[in-house]
Design a protein around this motif. Structure first.
Motif, PDB file in Angstrom:
ATOM      1  N   LYS A 164       0.830  -1.195   0.000  1.00 32.89           N
ATOM      2  CA  LYS A 164       0.000   0.000   0.000  1.00 32.89           C
ATOM      3  C   LYS A 164       0.869   1.251   0.000  1.00 32.89           C
ATOM      4  O   LYS A 164       1.968   1.260   0.545  1.00 32.89           O
ATOM      5  CB  LYS A 164      -0.911   0.013   1.223  1.00 32.89           C
ATOM      6  N   ARG A 165       0.337   2.299  -0.600  1.00 33.08           N
ATOM      7  CA  ARG A 165       1.077   3.563  -0.642  1.00 33.08           C
ATOM      8  C   ARG A 165       1.389   4.067   0.759  1.00 33.08           C
ATOM      9  O   ARG A 165       2.470   4.609   1.017  1.00 33.08           O
ATOM     10  CB  ARG A 165       0.250   4.610  -1.394  1.00 33.08           C
ATOM     11  N   THR A 166       0.465   3.881   1.686  1.00 32.02           N
ATOM     12  CA  THR A 166       0.645   4.386   3.046  1.00 32.02           C
ATOM     13  C   THR A 166       1.581   3.520   3.881  1.00 32.02           C
ATOM     14  O   THR A 166       1.779   3.792   5.061  1.00 32.02           O
ATOM     15  CB  THR A 166      -0.721   4.469   3.749  1.00 32.02           C
ATOM     16  N   GLU A 167       2.153   2.470   3.268  1.00 30.62           N
ATOM     17  CA  GLU A 167       3.088   1.598   3.986  1.00 30.62           C
ATOM     18  C   GLU A 167       4.463   1.558   3.329  1.00 30.62           C
ATOM     19  O   GLU A 167       5.295   0.720   3.668  1.00 30.62           O
ATOM     20  CB  GLU A 167       2.516   0.178   4.069  1.00 30.62           C
ATOM     21  N   GLY A 287       1.107  11.582   9.958  1.00 36.19           N
ATOM     22  CA  GLY A 287       0.954  11.165   8.569  1.00 36.19           C
ATOM     23  C   GLY A 287       0.088   9.930   8.431  1.00 36.19           C
ATOM     24  O   GLY A 287      -0.711   9.813   7.493  1.00 36.19           O
ATOM     25  N   TYR A 288       0.232   9.009   9.372  1.00 38.33           N
ATOM     26  CA  TYR A 288      -0.595   7.798   9.349  1.00 38.33           C
ATOM     27  C   TYR A 288      -2.073   8.142   9.511  1.00 38.33           C
ATOM     28  O   TYR A 288      -2.942   7.574   8.838  1.00 38.33           O
ATOM     29  CB  TYR A 288      -0.147   6.852  10.468  1.00 38.33           C
ATOM     30  N   GLY A 291      -3.253   9.803   6.285  1.00 40.90           N
ATOM     31  CA  GLY A 291      -3.069   9.018   5.068  1.00 40.90           C
ATOM     32  C   GLY A 291      -1.904   9.451   4.205  1.00 40.90           C
ATOM     33  O   GLY A 291      -1.968   9.366   2.976  1.00 40.90           O
ATOM     34  N   ALA A 292      -0.812   9.906   4.821  1.00 43.10           N
ATOM     35  CA  ALA A 292       0.359  10.343   4.063  1.00 43.10           C
ATOM     36  C   ALA A 292       1.216   9.144   3.655  1.00 43.10           C
ATOM     37  O   ALA A 292       1.047   8.031   4.154  1.00 43.10           O
ATOM     38  CB  ALA A 292       1.187  11.316   4.890  1.00 43.10           C
ATOM     39  N   THR A 293       2.150   9.389   2.747  1.00 44.28           N
ATOM     40  CA  THR A 293       3.098   8.361   2.325  1.00 44.28           C
ATOM     41  C   THR A 293       4.356   8.480   3.181  1.00 44.28           C
ATOM     42  O   THR A 293       5.027   9.521   3.149  1.00 44.28           O
ATOM     43  CB  THR A 293       3.475   8.536   0.844  1.00 44.28           C
TER      44      THR A 293
END
Length: 512
Positions: A164-167, A287-288, A291-293
């Motif tokens: 996932k982008r967020t991970e 950010g988490y 929903g940031a990268t």
């Protein structure tokens, strides 16, 4: 009102005298600062309670006990040993030592500097080590995951499919390469920048920085998750690093004054690393939530670290510039004077000299270690308690009040049958107001300190200082109670905001 006009006392205190028969030299104090109140609300009643419990042990148990048992001249000798006093016949120092009367003006402060800080440093070091042991499984799993990501990615820059982008984080290769570059930079820098007689000696410094950094960066991140960045005991971790470095120096036979600045280099770099670790954890958590990268955040943090290092260096240079009056007295550095006393520097220098000369009082450090062990055996997280033991009660008490306000607000909400999801609590009115208190208080403090560094603006600040006028009109005790009244008003406002109902039009749909 507080930082500029001095209408509000910064730290009202109420203490018993040393001559008091039943409870000598006990002190209750609290810094009237909005940021501590906000921090307490954010971390909640449980952690705030454990934190202030450590302060209660130090200031209302250990200090009165030592005041009853230890003579004044013995305390003064300990202060001399730690570098706070030049000789036992020199007046002044922490607590206002009077060699003629063989007495202190403030026994509480003298005992705190002579004994409690060493006990607290030992407790923080032990609590941090225990925390690290508990997080070893997480560290191992994270390391395995990072190694696995290297194998899957193959070529650098190619992203793993299905992630996932967020991970998505920066590759662990960057951490490894950066660590090697740091070691080489430390080893190859000239002795004018990094102390050391040879490349091999400075190479050991680089390795110690990486080892201690891995340890205390983990601990710092954990602490920030527990009690917030405002109460991250950076100085305690720095002290533990310095102690460990000096012990390693002794083990390899490095003794003498030439190795003292080398130990300070390791401690200074770990101090910066631990501080950045706490801030980075806060950034990544935020950010988490939004929903940031993570990878993009980490790249931005690299830029921020470089820019802030330049800005901080310039700021410290400005603050360290002596005034004309200081220069006339031969003072070359403002930091370390009464304007900017930097008491931690004295403690760290004393630790380095004490360990290198093998004269450090380990008994006090070990008392702190076993206080932390005792708390763990009782099922209480020792790190929060240890931080409270090390910090002044003036710091932990307002934090506890903020936590108590949150506890009361949540209890009232439960009685009304209001159920709030955990993710909604972070966006609640109380949390948002508390966050504003922390940010506003910290920003105001920096601005005022910067203005005070220049003679013209500092003179202007002194002209609008109302402290002396208020003390003359209200008396010293009245001035203290005025500060308490303002703090109580601020606490009441926080409570009212936290318990106020959110209008339907103001509600945030977190599912969007």
């Amino acid at each position: 009102l507080q930082k500029v006009f001095r209408v509000i006392a910064e730290a009202p205190e109420f203490a018993t005298q040393q001559t008091q028969r039943f409870f000598p030299s006990a002190k209750i104090s609290g810094e009237i600062t909005p940021e501590y109140l906000g921090v307490g609300y954010i971390i909640g009643p449980r952690i705030a309670g454990v934190l202030v419990a450590g302060g209660v042990l130090s200031w209302l148990v250990l200090i009165p006990l030592l005041a009853s048992l230890v003579p004044a001249d013995v305390i003064a000798a300990q202060l001399v040993k730690q570098g706070y006093l030049a000789t036992i016949t020199t007046p002044g120092g922490p607590g206002g030592w009077d060699p003629a009367a063989q007495n202190f003006g403030d026994w509480t402060t003298a005992i705190y500097r002579a004994y409690i800080r060493s006990i607290g440093a030992g407790a923080v070091a032990a609590g941090g080590f225990i925390t690290l042991l508990k997080t070893i499984p997480t560290i191992i799993s994270s390391f395995k995951s990072s190694i696995g990501s290297i194998k899957k990615s193959g070529v650098e820059g190619v992203e793993e499919e299905g992630v996932k982008r967020t991970e998505k984080d920066l590759s662990i290769k960057i951490v490894g390469i950066g660590s090697l570059v740091l070691i080489l930079c430390v080893a190859l820098m000239p002795s004018t920048l990094i102390p050391g007689q040879s490349i091999g000696a400075k190479l050991l410094l680089g390795i110690l920085i990486i080892i201690f950094g891995a340890f205390f960066v983990t601990v710092s991140s954990r602490i920030v998750g527990l009690i917030g960045s405002s109460n991250n005991p950076i100085s305690g971790m720095t002290i533990a690093t310095i102690m460990g470095t000096c012990l390693i120096f002794l083990a390899v036979g490095w003794t003498g004054r030439i190795y003292e600045p080398m130990a300070l280099v390791v401690g200074g770099m770990i101090c910066i690393a631990a501080a950045n670790a706490g801030a980075t954890s806060q950034d990544l958590k935020t950010g988490y939530i939004v929903g940031a990268t993570p990878r993009a955040q980490q790249l931005a943090l690299f830029v921020g670290a470089v820019v802030s290092s330049l800005a901080i260096g310039a700021t410290v240079k400005i603050l360290d510039t002596p005034t004309a009056a200081m220069a006339a007295q031969g003072i070359q550095h403002a930091i370390g004077t009464e304007m900017y006393p930097a008491p931690q520097g004295t403690l760290m220098a004393t630790l380095i000299k004490g360990i290198q000369s093998q004269t450090l009082d380990w008994q006090f450090v070990l008392v702190g270690v076993f206080i932390a062990v005792t708390l763990e055996l009782c099922g209480i997280k020792s790190l929060s308690f240890a931080v409270g033991t090390y910090l002044p009660l003036a710091t932990t008490l307002p934090i506890f009040i903020g936590g108590a306000i949150r506890g009361i607000a949540e209890w009232r909400q439960r009685r009304k049958g209001v159920v709030t999801a955990p993710e909604e609590e972070d966006l609640g009115k109380g949390n948002l107001f508390a966050t504003g208190l922390v940010a506003g208080g910290a920003l105001a403090g920096v601005i005022v300190a910067f203005l005070a560094a220049f003679e013209n603006t500092n003179a202007g600040l002194q002209k609008v200082n109302a402290e002396h006028s208020l003390i003359e009109g209200l008396g010293a005790e009245g001035y203290k109670w005025l500060g308490v009244a303002f703090f109580a008003l601020l606490a009441f406002i926080l409570y009212r905001i936290a318990t106020s109902r959110v209008k339907e039009s103001e509600q945030i749909d977190l599912r969007e």
